[in-house]
Design an enzyme around this catalytic site. Structure first.
Site, PDB file in Angstrom:
ATOM      1  N   LYS A 184       0.786  -1.186   0.110  1.00  0.00           N
ATOM      2  CA  LYS A 184       0.146   0.018  -0.053  1.00  0.00           C
ATOM      3  C   LYS A 184       0.988   1.234  -0.156  1.00  0.00           C
ATOM      4  CE  LYS A 184      -1.631   2.838   2.073  1.00  0.00           C
ATOM      5  NZ  LYS A 184      -1.303   4.381   1.794  1.00  0.00           N
ATOM      6  N   GLU A 187      -0.402   7.598  -0.713  1.00  0.00           N
ATOM      7  CA  GLU A 187      -1.476   8.043  -1.594  1.00  0.00           C
ATOM      8  C   GLU A 187      -1.209   9.401  -2.238  1.00  0.00           C
ATOM      9  OE1 GLU A 187      -1.685   7.751   1.663  1.00  0.00           O
ATOM     10  OE2 GLU A 187      -2.357   9.605   2.424  1.00  0.00           O
ATOM     11  N   CYS A 292      14.517  10.637   6.143  1.00  0.00           N
ATOM     12  CA  CYS A 292      14.450  10.360   7.471  1.00  0.00           C
ATOM     13  C   CYS A 292      16.009  10.476   8.184  1.00  0.00           C
ATOM     14  CB  CYS A 292      13.820   9.008   7.906  1.00  0.00           C
ATOM     15  SG  CYS A 292      14.600   7.708   7.208  1.00  0.00           S
TER      16      CYS A 292
HETATM   17  P1  NAD Z   1       2.788   8.929   7.042  1.00  0.00           P
HETATM   18  O1  NAD Z   1       3.080   8.357   8.555  1.00  0.00           O
HETATM   19  O2  NAD Z   1       1.969  10.402   6.970  1.00  0.00           O
HETATM   20  O3  NAD Z   1       2.256   8.204   6.028  1.00  0.00           O
HETATM   21  C1  NAD Z   1       3.136   6.984   5.926  1.00  0.00           C
HETATM   22  C2  NAD Z   1       1.967   5.832   5.259  1.00  0.00           C
HETATM   23  O4  NAD Z   1       0.869   5.560   6.469  1.00  0.00           O
HETATM   24  C3  NAD Z   1       1.325   6.068   3.991  1.00  0.00           C
HETATM   25  O5  NAD Z   1       1.074   5.424   3.304  1.00  0.00           O
HETATM   26  C4  NAD Z   1      -0.239   6.629   4.570  1.00  0.00           C
HETATM   27  O6  NAD Z   1      -1.149   6.373   3.702  1.00  0.00           O
HETATM   28  C5  NAD Z   1      -0.458   5.721   5.952  1.00  0.00           C
HETATM   29  N1  NAD Z   1      -1.325   6.374   6.868  1.00  0.00           N
HETATM   30  C6  NAD Z   1      -1.416   7.889   7.072  1.00  0.00           C
HETATM   31  N2  NAD Z   1      -2.055   8.148   8.272  1.00  0.00           N
HETATM   32  C7  NAD Z   1      -2.445   6.791   8.556  1.00  0.00           C
HETATM   33  C8  NAD Z   1      -3.473   6.614   9.499  1.00  0.00           C
HETATM   34  N3  NAD Z   1      -3.914   7.470  10.318  1.00  0.00           N
HETATM   35  N4  NAD Z   1      -3.892   5.143   9.754  1.00  0.00           N
HETATM   36  C9  NAD Z   1      -3.126   4.377   8.873  1.00  0.00           C
HETATM   37  N5  NAD Z   1      -2.354   4.630   7.925  1.00  0.00           N
HETATM   38  C10 NAD Z   1      -2.164   5.912   7.724  1.00  0.00           C
HETATM   39  O7  NAD Z   1       4.386   9.663   6.669  1.00  0.00           O
HETATM   40  P2  NAD Z   1       4.607  10.480   5.442  1.00  0.00           P
HETATM   41  O8  NAD Z   1       4.435  11.808   5.663  1.00  0.00           O
HETATM   42  O9  NAD Z   1       4.300   9.849   4.016  1.00  0.00           O
HETATM   43  O10 NAD Z   1       6.447  10.209   5.504  1.00  0.00           O
HETATM   44  C11 NAD Z   1       7.191  10.819   6.088  1.00  0.00           C
HETATM   45  C12 NAD Z   1       7.517  10.188   7.406  1.00  0.00           C
HETATM   46  O11 NAD Z   1       8.386   9.090   7.218  1.00  0.00           O
HETATM   47  C13 NAD Z   1       8.700  11.191   8.302  1.00  0.00           C
HETATM   48  O12 NAD Z   1       8.196  11.252   9.359  1.00  0.00           O
HETATM   49  C14 NAD Z   1       9.889  10.459   8.008  1.00  0.00           C
HETATM   50  O13 NAD Z   1      10.816  10.517   9.062  1.00  0.00           O
HETATM   51  C15 NAD Z   1       9.311   9.075   7.984  1.00  0.00           C
HETATM   52  N6  NAD Z   1      10.516   8.119   7.468  1.00  0.00           N
HETATM   53  C16 NAD Z   1      10.788   7.221   8.118  1.00  0.00           C
HETATM   54  C17 NAD Z   1      11.946   6.307   7.664  1.00  0.00           C
HETATM   55  C18 NAD Z   1      12.847   5.535   8.456  1.00  0.00           C
HETATM   56  O14 NAD Z   1      13.359   4.394   7.965  1.00  0.00           O
HETATM   57  N7  NAD Z   1      12.720   5.459   9.754  1.00  0.00           N
HETATM   58  C19 NAD Z   1      12.111   6.495   6.164  1.00  0.00           C
HETATM   59  C20 NAD Z   1      11.462   7.069   5.482  1.00  0.00           C
HETATM   60  C21 NAD Z   1      10.477   7.921   6.035  1.00  0.00           C
END
Ligand code: NAD
Length: 500
Positions: A184, A187, A292
């Site tokens: 997934k 979006e 990240c």
């Molecule tokens: P996000 O948490 O908003 O979304 C990530 C995924 O979760 C998406 O596919 C989204 O559709 C889903 N999602 C969002 N809200 C949800 C909910 N309430 N319930 C269930 N699923 C939900 O993250 P983002 O903005 O896409 O990515 C940026 C973040 O990711 C930053 O905090 C970054 O540090 C982190 N990140 C971490 C790593 C790592 O390896 N630790 C790597 C890349 C990015």
């Protein structure tokens, strides 16, 4: 059709389920936008009926699993060799899509795919990595051994910032270990994986082995709650990572959930100033700070007469910002207008807290891309240690400069961080390096490295609020995560052996 791609902007993106492109059960959509100019690239299904899509993908995955789990490991890695070849042949097209929907420069997009390919290569070693242990005569006439078996249907939920790499931290290992897989994607950036799945469609694998479903919370919750999904791999923000971990674990699933970060970097007085400044600027401003592993809090130790600061400002100023497919662009926009507003608010907050703005990237406009979400490199100094800016993940091109008196004080500051994704030290002293790597509370450590991103053979080792779970993505951890161990103890008594 938009200018730079073959993406049809009126198209409602399809799911890939059971080896076919199928329309979503959900009629509602949201726009996929180019963050450089708000152009609508496509429409992605988003709403409660995506639950039905997720359930259909689980049903297909469960059937595909029956055949795949007992295929020899050597057979299971053959499609990965083919996938590597297809990814390499299509790297420019995939990179263009990443730039279009995610904003980073074309060079950054290509480098991202390269990192994904390296995971496919590493997973090709699964037949060896999965090999087990055998002890003869653990007791008289009794042998004991451990085998690794697949766990079943595995699902991955990925973030927006590395649409072409992060799914590969999991997908190739899951498949090579004999599982089926559902992705997934975010979006905000679904197009990259649509392209990758056009390549996956060409692989010699059972229908339903690898599936793609769109959506947001609804489809994710369906995967978290479905009894046939046995493992969840998540990468995203800490709030959602914690939620995924808790809900998945409460449902009895194996979960690895990688979260956000706030990465500190220490510069010792014995570091090479020019090289250090260049590397740190690349870390802070690469991918517009939306990594990240982006450096964020930069600590200079002892008085260096402002030389480091000067070099950092020069390195930051030299970054060219613009649309990532244009020649010479090093830094693209941030992902959404909301993201831009949030980052600009945090810069303002830092100033209100007493920080001094050395370089202000707010209100950036790029000629020809006036509606883009651009922020230019920003540097604040004298940021209060108890302020919001120091603790909050900014996820934008912003550097906070701090001054400390000793390496001990700086390490204590690093260890006060709730996150633990990365910590780096710049020095020419082996002793400083050794002290730092031993004491720093972070799972990925860089010594004279600005982005300590583990290669595919090593686990991506976040700590603290940057990771929930036990086994991380990539390498041997992935093999362990995607298999369950079975221990067999055998006895073959002589007196029970029939004589023929
Ligand atoms: P996000 O948490 O908003 O979304 C990530 C995924 O979760 C998406 O596919 C989204 O559709 C889903 N999602 C969002 N809200 C949800 C909910 N309430 N319930 C269930 N699923 C939900 O993250 P983002 O903005 O896409 O990515 C940026 C973040 O990711 C930053 O905090 C970054 O540090 C982190 N990140 C971490 C790593 C790592 O390896 N630790 C790597 C890349 C990015």
């Amino acid at each position: 059709m938009c200018l730079e791609s073959n993406v049809n902007n009126m198209e409602i993106l399809k799911n890939y389920i059971n080896g076919k492109w199928v329309e979503s059960k959900e009629q509602n959509t949201i726009d996929v936008l180019n963050p450089a100019n708000q152009e609508v690239l496509a429409k992605v299904p988003f709403g409660e009926n995506t639950v039905n899509d997720a359930n259909a993908a689980v049903a297909a995955s469960s059937v595909a699993l029956n055949e795949w789990r007992n295929a020899p490991a050597m057979r299971r890695v053959q499609p990965l060799y083919k996938l590597k070849q297809l990814l390499e042949e299509n790297i420019d097209d995939i990179a263009r899509l990443i730039t279009l929907e995610c904003g980073k420069s074309f060079a950054e997009s290509k480098a991202e795919i390269q990192r994904g390919i390296e995971n496919v290569e590493t997973a090709c070693a699964t037949p060896t990595l999965m090999q087990s242990e055998f002890s003869e005569n653990v007791a008289p006439g009794i042998d004991e051994f451990m085998i690794r078996q697949p766990i079943g249907v595995c699902a991955c939920i990925s973030p927006f910032n590395f649409p072409g790499m992060i799914p590969f931290w999991f997908l190739p290992y899951a498949i090579a270990c004999g599982n089926s897989f559902i992705l997934k994607p975010s979006e905000k950036v679904p197009l990259t994986m649509i392209k990758v799945f056009e390549l996956i469609d060409q692989l010699d694998i059972p229908k339903g082995l690898i599936n793609l479903v769109h959506g947001g919370k609804e489809s994710v919750d369906a995967l978290l709650d479905h009894p046939d999904v046995k493992a969840i791999s998540f990468v995203g923000s800490t709030t959602i990572a914690r939620y995924i971990y808790q809900r998945g674990a409460a449902n009895g699933k194996r979960v690895q959930a990688q979260g956000g970060a706030k990465n500190p970097v220490i510069i010792m007085p014995d570091a090479d100033i020019e090289m250090t400044a260049r590397i740190i600027a690349d870390s802070v401003y690469g991918c517009a700070g939306q990594r990240c592993l982006a450096a964020s809090n930069i600590i200079t130790v002892a008085d260096d007469k402002g030389l480091v600061k000067e070099a950092l400002v020069e390195a930051a100023k030299s970054k060219t910002t613009g649309f990532g497919l244009n020649e010479g662009i090093e830094m693209g926009p941030v992902i959404t207008p909301e993201s831009k507003s949030r980052i600009e608010y945090l810069i303002g907050k830092g100033v209100n807290e007493g920080a001094n703005l050395l370089l202000d990237g707010r209100n950036a406009t790029i000629s020809g891309y006036e509606t883009g979400n651009f922020i230019k490199p920003t540097i604040l100094e004298n940021v209060p240690l108890d302020g919001e800016l120091i603790k909050t993940e900014i996820f934008g091109p912003v550097m906070s400069l701090l001054q400390m008196d000793s390496i001990d004080q700086a390490i204590d500051f690093v260890n006060g961080n709730n996150y633990g994704n990365m910590a780096c030290l710049f020095t020419s002293s082996g002793l400083n390096a050794r002290t730092f790597r031993n004491r720093a509370h972070a799972g990925n450590i860089g010594i004279n490295i600005g982005v300590a991103a583990p290669m595919a053979q090593f686990p991506f080792s976040g700590w603290g609020d940057s990771f929930f779970g036990d086994l991380h993505g990539q390498g041997r951890h992935a093999i362990e995560f995607f298999t369950q161990t079975k221990v067999v103890i055998e006895r073959w008594p002589k007196e029970w052996t029939r004589k023929f």
